[in-house]
Write a protein that holds these residues in place. Structure first.
Motif, PDB file in Angstrom:
ATOM      1  N   TRP A 138       2.548 -36.708 -26.248  1.00  0.00           N
ATOM      2  CA  TRP A 138       2.766 -37.113 -27.654  1.00  0.00           C
ATOM      3  C   TRP A 138       4.243 -37.022 -27.998  1.00  0.00           C
ATOM      4  O   TRP A 138       4.779 -37.864 -28.689  1.00  0.00           O
ATOM      5  N   LYS A 139       4.912 -35.967 -27.503  1.00  0.00           N
ATOM      6  CA  LYS A 139       6.315 -35.778 -27.852  1.00  0.00           C
ATOM      7  C   LYS A 139       7.215 -36.824 -27.205  1.00  0.00           C
ATOM      8  O   LYS A 139       8.237 -37.198 -27.770  1.00  0.00           O
ATOM      9  N   ASN A 140       6.870 -37.247 -26.002  1.00  0.00           N
ATOM     10  CA  ASN A 140       7.780 -38.114 -25.250  1.00  0.00           C
ATOM     11  C   ASN A 140       7.366 -39.583 -25.228  1.00  0.00           C
ATOM     12  O   ASN A 140       8.075 -40.396 -24.630  1.00  0.00           O
ATOM     13  N   ALA A 141       6.249 -39.909 -25.857  1.00  0.00           N
ATOM     14  CA  ALA A 141       5.762 -41.296 -25.783  1.00  0.00           C
ATOM     15  C   ALA A 141       6.795 -42.295 -26.296  1.00  0.00           C
ATOM     16  O   ALA A 141       6.969 -43.370 -25.716  1.00  0.00           O
ATOM     17  N   TYR A 188       3.363 -44.748 -39.959  1.00  0.00           N
ATOM     18  CA  TYR A 188       4.266 -45.051 -38.865  1.00  0.00           C
ATOM     19  C   TYR A 188       3.831 -46.358 -38.222  1.00  0.00           C
ATOM     20  O   TYR A 188       2.864 -46.397 -37.473  1.00  0.00           O
ATOM     21  N   GLN A 222       1.036 -34.099 -34.719  1.00  0.00           N
ATOM     22  CA  GLN A 222       2.359 -34.651 -34.402  1.00  0.00           C
ATOM     23  C   GLN A 222       2.676 -35.843 -35.295  1.00  0.00           C
ATOM     24  O   GLN A 222       3.773 -35.971 -35.815  1.00  0.00           O
ATOM     25  N   ILE A 223       1.674 -36.729 -35.447  1.00  0.00           N
ATOM     26  CA  ILE A 223       1.915 -37.959 -36.206  1.00  0.00           C
ATOM     27  C   ILE A 223       2.091 -37.672 -37.683  1.00  0.00           C
ATOM     28  O   ILE A 223       2.910 -38.260 -38.363  1.00  0.00           O
ATOM     29  N   ILE A 266       9.739 -31.922 -40.037  1.00  0.00           N
ATOM     30  CA  ILE A 266      10.744 -32.783 -39.407  1.00  0.00           C
ATOM     31  C   ILE A 266      12.126 -32.164 -39.555  1.00  0.00           C
ATOM     32  O   ILE A 266      12.915 -32.117 -38.616  1.00  0.00           O
ATOM     33  N   GLY A 302       9.442 -35.931 -29.403  1.00  0.00           N
ATOM     34  CA  GLY A 302       8.637 -36.409 -30.495  1.00  0.00           C
ATOM     35  C   GLY A 302       8.266 -37.876 -30.567  1.00  0.00           C
ATOM     36  O   GLY A 302       9.013 -38.727 -30.143  1.00  0.00           O
ATOM     37  N   GLY A 343       3.237 -43.927 -33.529  1.00  0.00           N
ATOM     38  CA  GLY A 343       2.314 -43.121 -34.329  1.00  0.00           C
ATOM     39  C   GLY A 343       0.897 -43.645 -34.375  1.00  0.00           C
ATOM     40  O   GLY A 343       0.156 -43.350 -35.300  1.00  0.00           O
ATOM     41  N   LEU A 355      12.392 -29.355 -37.285  1.00  0.00           N
ATOM     42  CA  LEU A 355      12.592 -29.871 -35.923  1.00  0.00           C
ATOM     43  C   LEU A 355      14.051 -30.264 -35.729  1.00  0.00           C
ATOM     44  O   LEU A 355      14.648 -30.053 -34.683  1.00  0.00           O
ATOM     45  N   LYS A 415      14.515 -38.225 -35.975  1.00  0.00           N
ATOM     46  CA  LYS A 415      14.201 -37.298 -37.051  1.00  0.00           C
ATOM     47  C   LYS A 415      15.319 -36.267 -37.187  1.00  0.00           C
ATOM     48  O   LYS A 415      15.707 -35.901 -38.277  1.00  0.00           O
ATOM     49  N   ASN A 427      11.970 -37.783 -31.833  1.00  0.00           N
ATOM     50  CA  ASN A 427      12.392 -36.706 -32.720  1.00  0.00           C
ATOM     51  C   ASN A 427      13.909 -36.697 -32.858  1.00  0.00           C
ATOM     52  O   ASN A 427      14.441 -36.097 -33.779  1.00  0.00           O
ATOM     53  N   ALA A 487       3.301 -35.035 -39.073  1.00  0.00           N
ATOM     54  CA  ALA A 487       4.237 -33.945 -39.317  1.00  0.00           C
ATOM     55  C   ALA A 487       4.868 -34.127 -40.701  1.00  0.00           C
ATOM     56  O   ALA A 487       5.311 -35.210 -41.056  1.00  0.00           O
ATOM     57  N   GLN A 524      -2.752 -43.584 -33.634  1.00  0.00           N
ATOM     58  CA  GLN A 524      -3.744 -42.613 -33.171  1.00  0.00           C
ATOM     59  C   GLN A 524      -4.796 -43.244 -32.260  1.00  0.00           C
ATOM     60  O   GLN A 524      -5.280 -42.604 -31.337  1.00  0.00           O
TER      61      GLN A 524
END
Lengths: 196, 176
Positions: free
Chosen positions: A68-71, A2, B84-85, B92, B118, A26, B95, B125, B122, B87, A28
């Motif tokens: 992490w979900k909303n970044a 990513y 998460q990264i 996906i 996400g 993405g 999701l 995705k 997401n 996945a 890390q």
């Protein structure tokens, strides 16, 4: 794969907004830096609201799962990241308190009489934490270790000196240089708590 | 200083200065004589009081550092990010089919409105997953429905016979 990653040597100089954008791609290393900067603060909020270390750690994990979900959707400039973290952490704690006492009403759960004042105070605590950590990061490794041992771990001078393989006089010399450097770094900072 | 001359004993103010500059205002760990010197000087010597106040302000800053979280908690939080990264495509698609799954924090300051969740959204995705699912469904429907339609049109007894009739009627028999 990513997107590109900022690299561990670069992330420390990034703003919170830039780190969130990188996490959205993405990265890390950016995620690790956000954790390094703010996990202690989030844990502090959750601990104060929940009064239970285990539940506070669970809540802190949930808060960062939300980060992490909303970044990828974060818009820089709209709000401070710490403000967002405070709100997410507060909401998560309320959920946990509800679960703990399902029959309690929300008014009983949200304890601060003036939530905005409470939030402001918490944000200043976050600012002070960030500032002192940044100041400590300017020290050399031996200066930082000396401060850690003597100030934060509360070791006696002799114990700290032995731990570092130094004489007490050498330890004192390092501590003096460390404190002088901290004075110099922090001189430019206005104490956030003085603004209350 | 000549080698045979001992250094003069430090004055109480010098002792206090040396202790404050190294150890700050937390006097519990100071030697007893230094603590006593400080007590005597704080009221009598403005310079000592000023030095003490200066180091106390630095100690207040040092106290402002929040306790470090446990390494276990750090690892757990970062492992969640890694999950998460990384996945998998199956996750996906899952999701995409269940966009409401996972923790939801509600509208937050600084977050874009509209479909979201996400890392790297997401929502993107979910769009990809829904498109792939729809494409696969169309493909399967073609396989099942196509021969049945031909069978009805040609009146043949089975789908293969109907395909043969269709090819005979509609496809060119001469080289183009």
């Amino acid at each position: 794969m990513y997107g590109h990653t900022l690299g561990e040597h670069l992330v420390a100089s990034q703003t919170d907004d830039e780190l969130l954008a990188a996490i959205g791609r993405g990265d890390q290393a950016a995620g690790a830096e956000i954790v390094r900067r703010h996990l202690g603060y989030v844990l502090h909020i959750c601990n104060r609201k929940l009064g239970n270390r285990a539940e506070a750690e669970e809540a802190a994990q949930d808060v960062f799962a939300s980060v992490w979900k909303n970044a990828g959707s974060w818009q820089s400039g709209q709000a401070k990241v710490t403000t967002w973290l405070f709100r997410v952490a507060s909401n998560r704690c309320i959920d946990i308190l509800r679960r703990r006492r399902p029959t309690a009403n929300l008014d009983e759960i949200s304890e601060p009489s003036d939530p905005s004042a409470n939030a402001e105070e918490e944000l200043q605590i976050a600012d002070r934490d960030r500032i002192i950590r940044a100041a400590l990061d300017t020290l050399t490794p031996d200066q930082k270790q000396a401060i850690e041992l003597v100030y934060y771990k509360d070791l006696k001078q002799r114990e700290a000196a032995e731990g570092m393989g130094l004489s007490v006089a050498a330890l004192e010399s390092i501590l003096r240089r460390a404190r002088a450097k901290l004075h110099q770094t922090l001189a430019a900072q206005r104490d956030p708590l003085e603004m209350i | 200083m000549p080698p045979n001359q001992m250094p003069p004993n430090p004055t109480p103010l010098e002792t206090v200065e040396a202790m404050l500059s190294a150890y700050g205002s937390q006097t519990d760990s100071w030697p007893a004589e230094a603590q006593a010197a400080l007590q005597g000087l704080l009221e009598a010597e403005p310079k000592a009081a000023a030095l003490f106040a200066r180091e106390k302000s630095l100690d207040d800053w040092l106290d402002a550092r929040l306790p470090d979280p446990s390494p276990q908690l750090m690892e757990s939080v970062l492992a969640n990010l890694e999950t998460q990264i990384k996945a998998s495509p199956a996750e996906i698609v899952n999701l995409a089919l269940n966009p409401q799954s996972g923790p939801h924090s509600g509208p937050q300051p600084g977050l874009k409105s509209g479909p979201q969740s996400g890392p790297k959204s997401n929502w993107q995705k979910s769009t990809l997953g829904a498109s792939l699912t729809a494409l696969a469904a169309c493909f399967m429907a073609g396989f099942i429905v196509g021969p049945l339609v031909f069978e009805t049109l040609t009146g043949a007894g089975d789908p293969l016979a109907s395909l043969e009739i269709i090819s005979t009627v509609f496809l060119p028999t001469e080289p183009l």
